[in-house]
Design a protein around this motif. Structure first.
Motif, PDB file in Angstrom:
ATOM      1  N   LEU A 277     -11.051  19.097   5.829  1.00 15.60           N
ATOM      2  CA  LEU A 277     -10.499  18.565   4.823  1.00 15.60           C
ATOM      3  C   LEU A 277      -9.067  18.125   4.915  1.00 15.60           C
ATOM      4  O   LEU A 277      -8.547  16.979   4.517  1.00 15.60           O
ATOM      5  N   ARG A 278      -8.287  18.789   5.680  1.00 19.29           N
ATOM      6  CA  ARG A 278      -6.953  18.357   6.020  1.00 19.29           C
ATOM      7  C   ARG A 278      -6.798  16.888   6.842  1.00 19.29           C
ATOM      8  O   ARG A 278      -6.075  15.946   6.623  1.00 19.29           O
ATOM      9  N   ARG A 279      -7.822  17.039   7.614  1.00 15.65           N
ATOM     10  CA  ARG A 279      -7.893  15.742   8.644  1.00 15.65           C
ATOM     11  C   ARG A 279      -8.350  14.680   7.860  1.00 15.65           C
ATOM     12  O   ARG A 279      -7.810  13.437   8.032  1.00 15.65           O
ATOM     13  N   LEU A 280      -9.343  14.824   6.951  1.00  7.84           N
ATOM     14  CA  LEU A 280      -9.567  13.618   6.005  1.00  7.84           C
ATOM     15  C   LEU A 280      -8.593  13.291   5.265  1.00  7.84           C
ATOM     16  O   LEU A 280      -8.096  11.789   4.846  1.00  7.84           O
ATOM     17  N   ALA A 281      -7.649  14.175   4.569  1.00 11.73           N
ATOM     18  CA  ALA A 281      -6.568  13.548   3.895  1.00 11.73           C
ATOM     19  C   ALA A 281      -5.579  12.884   4.656  1.00 11.73           C
ATOM     20  O   ALA A 281      -5.031  11.943   4.383  1.00 11.73           O
ATOM     21  N   ALA A 285      -9.454   8.929   5.110  1.00 10.26           N
ATOM     22  CA  ALA A 285     -10.962   8.745   5.197  1.00 10.26           C
ATOM     23  C   ALA A 285     -11.419   9.356   3.694  1.00 10.26           C
ATOM     24  O   ALA A 285     -10.905  10.356   3.225  1.00 10.26           O
ATOM     25  N   SER A 286     -12.691   8.814   3.304  1.00 13.42           N
ATOM     26  CA  SER A 286     -13.017   9.283   1.952  1.00 13.42           C
ATOM     27  C   SER A 286     -14.476   9.987   2.006  1.00 13.42           C
ATOM     28  O   SER A 286     -15.121   9.650   3.123  1.00 13.42           O
ATOM     29  N   ILE A 287     -14.707  11.023   0.878  1.00 16.37           N
ATOM     30  CA  ILE A 287     -16.175  11.307   0.745  1.00 16.37           C
ATOM     31  C   ILE A 287     -16.710  10.869  -0.389  1.00 16.37           C
ATOM     32  O   ILE A 287     -16.307  10.390  -1.433  1.00 16.37           O
ATOM     33  N   ALA A 288     -18.249  10.419   0.036  1.00 17.30           N
ATOM     34  CA  ALA A 288     -18.989   9.767  -1.074  1.00 17.30           C
ATOM     35  C   ALA A 288     -19.638  10.870  -1.971  1.00 17.30           C
ATOM     36  O   ALA A 288     -20.686  11.521  -1.039  1.00 17.30           O
ATOM     37  N   PHE A 289     -19.628  11.486  -2.890  1.00 15.73           N
ATOM     38  CA  PHE A 289     -20.267  12.541  -3.594  1.00 15.73           C
ATOM     39  C   PHE A 289     -21.640  11.771  -4.194  1.00 15.73           C
ATOM     40  O   PHE A 289     -21.663  10.936  -5.040  1.00 15.73           O
ATOM     41  N   ASP A 309      -7.690  19.662  -4.325  1.00 12.56           N
ATOM     42  CA  ASP A 309      -6.580  20.694  -3.845  1.00 12.56           C
ATOM     43  C   ASP A 309      -5.941  19.992  -2.290  1.00 12.56           C
ATOM     44  O   ASP A 309      -4.809  20.124  -2.078  1.00 12.56           O
ATOM     45  N   PHE A 310      -6.838  19.573  -1.613  1.00 13.81           N
ATOM     46  CA  PHE A 310      -6.523  18.978  -0.207  1.00 13.81           C
ATOM     47  C   PHE A 310      -6.238  17.659  -0.093  1.00 13.81           C
ATOM     48  O   PHE A 310      -5.795  17.218   1.074  1.00 13.81           O
TER      49      PHE A 310
END
Length: 434
Positions: A277-281, A285-289, A309-310
Motif C-alpha cells: 500500500l505504501r508503494r502504491l501511494a 497507482a490506483s486500485i479499482a474497487f 489511511d495509506f
C-alpha cells in the motif's frame, strides 16, 4: 451541432465532497447548456434561461436528475458472454468460463458483434467511459475501438497479454504480444476519444520476459495506461509467490518490471500488505474497487479505510463478467454493504463522486470529463427517481439531495437511466420510464 439546453434538477461535483455538501453543486431547478458537444454553462434555471437565445431548444426533465455520465474503471468486454455463470472462485472461474469464452474472439465478426452489444449495455446503464479489457486477439481491440468511435464515446482499452498458463488459443509470445500492442498504440491511442491501456492479464499468465517487455514499452509511451489484476484472491496470491519466489510481494512483481505509475490501475487489491500500500501511494497507482465481483467470486472484502489511511487512490468498477451488473447504481449498492462490513461509512455524495469526477481523476481524465465545468465534453445521464413504484414512493419522502442519491444507489438499477448523452448527442433513451 446547435446549442441545446437541458433543464431539471441537476447535480455534479466540483471537488471531493464532504457529507455536509462541500464540493457538491446542486440545483433543484438547473440548466445545462451544451454547445457543439461541450458544456457551455451550468447554473440555476432563472439566470441561465434569461441569457439564452429565444430560439434555443430547452429539453425539460422536471422530475428527473441530470448528472455527468458514469465512469467504469475495470470491466471485461468479452465477459458479457459469461456474466452470471455459477459456482466458482477466481482461478476455476477463469479456466471453466472465461478462457473458453474468450477463445471465440479469434473471429473478427464475433468480436465485432460482442463489442456492439457491450457498448450498448454500458450506455443503457448510463456508463459513458470505461477502462476495458479486450482479449489476446488484436481483432478484439480493433472491434472495440471501432464500435466506440462510431458512438463517439471516450473509452480506454487494450489487448490482453498472456504467454503462459492459459489455453493455446489465448496465448501470445513475449515479443509478439508487445509488437501487436505497439501497433495498436500507434493506431488507436489518442485517436479521437480513444486511449490505449497495456493489459497484462495478471502476473501468473505472463512470463518475466513478457512483463519486462511490457515495462519497456510503457516507458516508451509514458501517456499510455496500464491495467491488470492484483491480490484479488488468496489462492492467486499464493500462486504468484510460487511463480516469482525472488520477489518480495505480488505488487513487487509489477514494480520490478516498471509497471507502476500514476496511469496504472490495479483491479481489486484486497489482500495487500502494508508495504504494498505504501508503494502504491508513492507511485500514484490506483486500485479499482469491484464489489459485485469480489462478493460473487468469494474473493474478500476490500478495506476502503485502510486504502485511505495509506493515501492510496481508489475508484469504483463493475468488473463484468465476474461482476454481476452493468449498473453502476447496483455497484454502489454492493460497495455500500462491503464498506459497512469493514466499518467504512460510504456516504452517497462520496459514492456518486467516485462514479463521476473521482473516477475521472483516477484516470487523469478530469480535464475533459467528470463534471459540468465549462469546456468539458458533454457526457451526461438523465436519471428517473420515479422509475419504480417503490422509488417513487420513497423519493417523495426525501428532504435532501443526498437522501435521493442514497435511494438511487440502494433501490436503483438500469430502469433509472432515462437517457444517456455522449458529446451532447443522445445515444440512449428509455422509451417506457415506468
Amino acid at each position: 451541432m446547435s446549442v441545446r439546453a437541458y433543464r431539471g434538477p441537476l447535480l455534479h461535483f466540483t471537488a471531493a465532497p464532504t457529507s455536509a455538501g462541500e464540493g457538491v453543486e446542486y440545483f433543484a431547478d438547473g440548466v445545462l447548456v451544451v454547445d457543439d458537444g461541450r458544456v457551455r454553462q451550468v447554473g440555476p434555471a432563472a439566470a441561465v434561461l434569461a441569457a439564452l437565445p429565444a430560439d434555443c431548444e430547452v429539453r425539460h426533465h422536471p422530475d428527473h436528475l441530470i448528472m455527468p455520465g458514469f465512469i467504469d474503471t475495470h470491466v471485461h468486454f468479452p465477459q458479457i458472454d459469461v456474466i452470471a455463470s455459477y459456482g466458482e472462485q477466481l482461478l476455476d472461474w477463469l479456466n471453466h468460463y472465461t478462457f473458453p469464452a474468450e477463445q471465440r474472439f479469434a473471429e473478427a465478426q464475433y468480436a465485432a458483434a460482442a463489442a456492439e452489444r457491450f457498448l450498448d449495455e454500458l450506455l443503457r446503464n448510463g456508463t459513458t467511459t470505461a477502462l476495458t479489457f479486450c482479449t489476446v486477439h488484436p481483432a478484439s481491440v480493433e472491434a472495440f475501438f471501432s464500435a466506440s468511435t462510431r458512438r463517439g464515446t471516450r473509452m480506454l482499452a487494450g489487448k490482453v497479454l498472456m504467454d503462459r498458463n492459459a489455453p493455446d488459443g489465448l496465448t501470445d509470445t513475449a515479443a509478439g504480444g508487445i509488437a501487436d500492442s505497439e501497433r495498436l498504440i500507434e493506431k488507436w491511442h489518442n485517436n479521437g476519444r480513444q486511449s490505449y491501456a497495456l493489459t497484462p492479464r495478471f502476473a501468473p499468465t505472463s512470463t518475466p520476459a513478457q512483463l519486462q517487455k511490457t515495462g519497456a514499452l510503457l516507458a516508451r509511451h509514458s501517456d499510455v495506461y496500464m491495467q491488470t489484476h492484483l491480490s484479488e484472491n488468496s489462492a492467486e496470491v499464493q500462486w504468484v509467490e510460487t511463480l516469482f519466489p525472488e520477489r518480495t510481494s505480488y505488487l513487487d512483481v509489477y514494480d520490478h518490471y516498471g509497471l507502476l505509475s500514476e496511469r496504472s490501475v490495479f483491479a481489486h487489491g484486497i489482500h495487500l500488505r502494508d508495504r504494498e500500500l505504501r508503494r502504491l501511494a508513492e507511485t500514484g497507482a490506483s486500485i479499482a474497487f469491484c464489489p459485485t465481483s469480489n462478493l460473487f467470486l468469494g474473493s474478500g472484502l476490500l478495506d476502503l479505510q485502510r486504502l485511505q489511511d495509506f493515501g492510496v487512490t481508489f475508484s469504483l468498477a463493475t468488473d463484468v463478467g465476474a461482476g454481476t451488473s452493468f449498473s453502476q447504481l447496483q455497484t454502489l449498492n454492493e460497495a455500500y454493504k462491503v464498506a459497512q462490513l469493514k466499518g467504512y461509512p460510504l456516504h452517497p455524495y462520496e459514492a456518486f463522486y467516485r462514479l463521476t469526477l473521482g473516477n475521472a481523476r483516477s484516470l487523469h481524465l478530469d480535464h475533459c470529463i467528470g463534471n459540468f465545468e465549462a469546456g468539458k465534453e458533454a457526457d451526461f445521464v438523465v436519471l428517473d427517481p420515479n422509475a419504480t413504484p417503490l422509488l417513487a414512493y420513497r423519493s417523495r419522502q426525501c428532504e435532501s439531495p443526498w437522501e435521493k442519491l442514497f435511494l438511487l444507489m440502494t433501490l436503483g438499477d438500469d430502469r433509472v437511466v432515462a437517457e444517456t448523452y455522449v458529446n451532447g448527442a443522445r445515444v440512449y433513451e428509455r422509451r417506457q420510464y415506468r
